[in-house]
Design an enzyme around this catalytic site. Structure first.
Site, mmCIF file in Angstrom:
data_model
loop_
_atom_site.group_PDB
_atom_site.id
_atom_site.type_symbol
_atom_site.label_atom_id
_atom_site.label_comp_id
_atom_site.label_asym_id
_atom_site.label_seq_id
_atom_site.Cartn_x
_atom_site.Cartn_y
_atom_site.Cartn_z
ATOM 1 N N LYS A 94 12.170 18.935 -2.549
ATOM 2 C CA LYS A 94 11.600 17.620 -2.351
ATOM 3 C C LYS A 94 10.125 17.668 -3.008
ATOM 4 O O LYS A 94 9.509 18.731 -3.008
ATOM 5 C CB LYS A 94 11.469 17.252 -1.068
ATOM 6 C CG LYS A 94 11.309 15.903 -0.777
ATOM 7 C CD LYS A 94 12.634 15.021 -0.582
ATOM 8 C CE LYS A 94 12.453 13.531 -0.216
ATOM 9 N NZ LYS A 94 13.591 13.113 -0.259
ATOM 10 N N GLY A 194 14.050 -1.389 10.287
ATOM 11 C CA GLY A 194 13.638 -1.275 8.910
ATOM 12 C C GLY A 194 14.500 -1.912 7.975
ATOM 13 O O GLY A 194 15.769 -1.733 7.938
ATOM 14 N N GLY A 196 14.261 -2.498 4.591
ATOM 15 C CA GLY A 196 13.830 -2.150 3.156
ATOM 16 C C GLY A 196 15.146 -2.034 2.286
ATOM 17 O O GLY A 196 16.187 -2.692 2.543
ATOM 18 N N VAL A 198 17.182 0.542 1.921
ATOM 19 C CA VAL A 198 18.350 0.952 2.696
ATOM 20 C C VAL A 198 18.946 0.074 3.692
ATOM 21 O O VAL A 198 20.176 -0.268 3.980
ATOM 22 C CB VAL A 198 18.253 2.333 2.981
ATOM 23 C CG1 VAL A 198 19.573 2.686 4.073
ATOM 24 C CG2 VAL A 198 17.889 3.312 1.932
HETATM 25 P P1 NAD Z 1 11.853 1.098 2.084
HETATM 26 O O1 NAD Z 1 10.368 1.429 1.911
HETATM 27 O O2 NAD Z 1 12.348 0.019 0.895
HETATM 28 O O3 NAD Z 1 12.078 0.342 3.517
HETATM 29 C C1 NAD Z 1 11.485 0.853 4.712
HETATM 30 C C2 NAD Z 1 11.367 -0.539 5.672
HETATM 31 O O4 NAD Z 1 10.947 -0.098 6.745
HETATM 32 C C3 NAD Z 1 10.448 -1.452 4.836
HETATM 33 O O5 NAD Z 1 10.841 -2.586 4.865
HETATM 34 C C4 NAD Z 1 9.226 -1.415 6.144
HETATM 35 O O6 NAD Z 1 8.521 -2.752 6.072
HETATM 36 C C5 NAD Z 1 9.790 -1.008 7.311
HETATM 37 N N1 NAD Z 1 8.976 -0.215 8.354
HETATM 38 C C6 NAD Z 1 8.000 0.749 8.259
HETATM 39 N N2 NAD Z 1 7.272 0.687 9.208
HETATM 40 C C7 NAD Z 1 8.416 0.404 10.027
HETATM 41 C C8 NAD Z 1 7.979 0.395 11.623
HETATM 42 N N3 NAD Z 1 6.922 0.992 12.293
HETATM 43 N N4 NAD Z 1 9.034 -0.365 12.333
HETATM 44 C C9 NAD Z 1 9.815 -1.153 11.521
HETATM 45 N N5 NAD Z 1 10.085 -1.310 10.270
HETATM 46 C C10 NAD Z 1 9.073 -0.460 9.565
HETATM 47 O O7 NAD Z 1 12.497 2.442 2.128
HETATM 48 P P2 NAD Z 1 14.186 2.877 2.078
HETATM 49 O O8 NAD Z 1 14.379 3.340 0.661
HETATM 50 O O9 NAD Z 1 14.821 1.864 2.599
HETATM 51 O O10 NAD Z 1 14.224 4.107 2.892
HETATM 52 C C11 NAD Z 1 14.406 3.906 4.334
HETATM 53 C C12 NAD Z 1 14.491 5.167 5.116
HETATM 54 O O11 NAD Z 1 15.703 5.892 4.665
HETATM 55 C C13 NAD Z 1 13.306 6.199 4.701
HETATM 56 O O12 NAD Z 1 13.030 7.364 5.871
HETATM 57 C C14 NAD Z 1 14.038 7.344 3.664
HETATM 58 O O13 NAD Z 1 13.328 8.364 3.596
HETATM 59 C C15 NAD Z 1 15.429 7.286 4.063
HETATM 60 N N6 NAD Z 1 16.454 7.352 2.981
HETATM 61 C C16 NAD Z 1 16.203 6.637 1.659
HETATM 62 C C17 NAD Z 1 17.173 6.922 0.767
HETATM 63 C C18 NAD Z 1 17.467 6.038 -0.439
HETATM 64 O O14 NAD Z 1 18.259 5.980 -1.227
HETATM 65 N N7 NAD Z 1 16.383 4.776 -0.491
HETATM 66 C C19 NAD Z 1 18.078 7.986 0.805
HETATM 67 C C20 NAD Z 1 17.890 8.910 1.627
HETATM 68 C C21 NAD Z 1 17.016 8.490 2.897
#
Ligand code: NAD
Length: 371
Positions: A94, A194, A196, A198
């Site tokens: 990473k 969250g 976002g 995912v």
């Molecule tokens: P993202 O940044 O698109 O979404 C995160 C969301 O969480 C945002 O909408 C943000 O406003 C919200 N958020 C932040 N703090 C918060 C809180 N305290 N309470 C509620 N909501 C909150 O990220 P993502 O790509 O959707 O990834 C989300 C998680 O999944 C991360 O932990 C990431 O490491 C993990 N992940 C993502 C992927 C991927 O393919 N994107 C793969 C494996 C793991």
């Protein structure tokens, strides 16, 4: 003229500082700076036992350098476990780029990061993670071929998040079948933290499958949209871990399952996309004692890395990728069988399973075979 990076490798220092006896023994840790672009980056390679270390690049504001290093170390270990259990021919690594106010030109920053990746000679392959985009990976690609997560001219590849969400969705289906003995998600309540990349796509799939949703996000626009589009009940970020629901799907931050949450929560299953959901393995033990099934993050959120890996290896049809990601379902059942046989909590059983694969003690099981 070719630009160079100042990078120093400190494996021994890191082992001295972080060799806690809990498996934080990384193969290689690179600290790099590029004064021109303002790049300050850490690349942590946990293991190349199964192949080059593959894992995304996080761009984040950290309270301290030590927090950034700690994040890189934990996340790269998780990637090694994730890739091992996904049956991918890759090790785990990473990168984190420390976000600072003087990084004005984003493309220049990610090009410098690309040169860092190139300097590692293919031992680390990067992709998107929290805070990085497809555009950033294109900048990386202008400096190195050791990158994935972009739509390719041949019609494959791209943003991994929808695949992560799909994997989490099938993981939830399997957990619900195992723990609640229900073959359908119709009427199953899921609390999603969250919304976002995912979390939103997961909500869409859950809604289509008939689940009822309770959601939160720090961004009110997203929760309003979820209310309108999915009929979701909205709660505050502080309240989500305290609601009563069949499933809790953390899709925002790590370490959300604190000792207090593990002791007091009213869920029957915890299964989500966020990395490192448990504050420590002890919280997994508490959940197990309370009869709450935890589907480990690195087992069920592998869809995105499976997509990136297939893209990197030359691309596959969407249907084949979907089939490969959907094997997460079988892995949840395999884990459940291990849990039943040993009495171990799922988080510990999954770590042990991944370590067996990493040490080469276990030929990849039928459900993790590379096609
Ligand atoms: P993202 O940044 O698109 O979404 C995160 C969301 O969480 C945002 O909408 C943000 O406003 C919200 N958020 C932040 N703090 C918060 C809180 N305290 N309470 C509620 N909501 C909150 O990220 P993502 O790509 O959707 O990834 C989300 C998680 O999944 C991360 O932990 C990431 O490491 C993990 N992940 C993502 C992927 C991927 O393919 N994107 C793969 C494996 C793991």
């Amino acid at each position: 003229m070719e630009k160079t990076l100042n990078h120093r490798i400190h494996p021994e220092a890191a082992v001295r500082l972080f060799g806690t006896g809990e498996g934080l023994s990384h193969e290689r840790i690179t600290l790099a700076t590029d004064p021109e672009s303002g790049l300050q980056a850490i690349v942590a390679i946990y293991s190349t036992r199964l192949g080059p270390a593959f894992g995304g690049c996080r761009y984040w504001t950290y309270p301290s350098d030590t927090d950034a290093l700690s994040d890189a170390l934990r996340l790269s270990q998780g990637m090694a476990y994730k890739n091992a259990l996904a049956g991918l021919p890759f090790g785990g690594g990473k990168a984190v780029i420390l976000r600072t106010p003087d990084q004005a030109d984003r493309r220049q920053l990610f090009r410098a990061f690309g040169r860092l990746v190139e300097s590692l000679g293919g031992s680390y392959i990067t992709a998107e993670d929290v805070g990085t985009t497809v555009e950033d990976m294109r900048a990386v690609q202008s400096e190195t071929r050791y990158v994935s997560g972009m739509p390719r001219d041949a019609g494959f590849g791209g943003n991994p998040s929808p695949w992560t969400a799909y994997g989490v969705f099938v993981g939830i289906e399997a957990a619900v079948q195992y723990r609640l003995d229900r073959k359908s998600l119709a009427g199953v309540s899921v609390a999603v933290q969250g919304l976002g990349s995912v979390g939103w796509e997961l909500c869409r799939r859950l809604h289509d499958a008939g689940a009822t949703l309770i959601v939160t996000d720090i961004d009110d626009a997203r929760t309003r949209q979820a209310q309108q589009q999915f009929g979701a009940r909205v709660v505050s970020p502080e309240a989500i871990a305290g609601v009563e629901s069949d499933v809790f799907a953390p899709c925002a931050l790590g370490a959300v399952v604190t000792p207090a949450v593990a002791e007091g929560c009213r869920f029957r299953i915890i299964a989500g996309g966020a990395n490192n959901q448990l504050s420590s393995l002890a919280e997994g033990d508490t959940l197990q004692k309370r009869g709450i099934f935890y589907a480990p993050d690195f087992l069920i959120n592998a869809g995105g890395i499976i997509s990136c890996a297939r893209e990197y290896l030359g691309g596959v049809e969407a249907a084949a990728l979907m089939e490969e990601v959907s094997r997460i379902r079988e892995r949840v059942f395999s884990l459940a069988r291990r849990v039943e046989a040993t009495g171990e909590p799922p988080a510990r059983a999954a770590v042990k399973w991944a370590q067996e694969v990493l040490r080469g003690e276990l030929a990849l099981a039928a459900d993790t075979t590379i096609r």
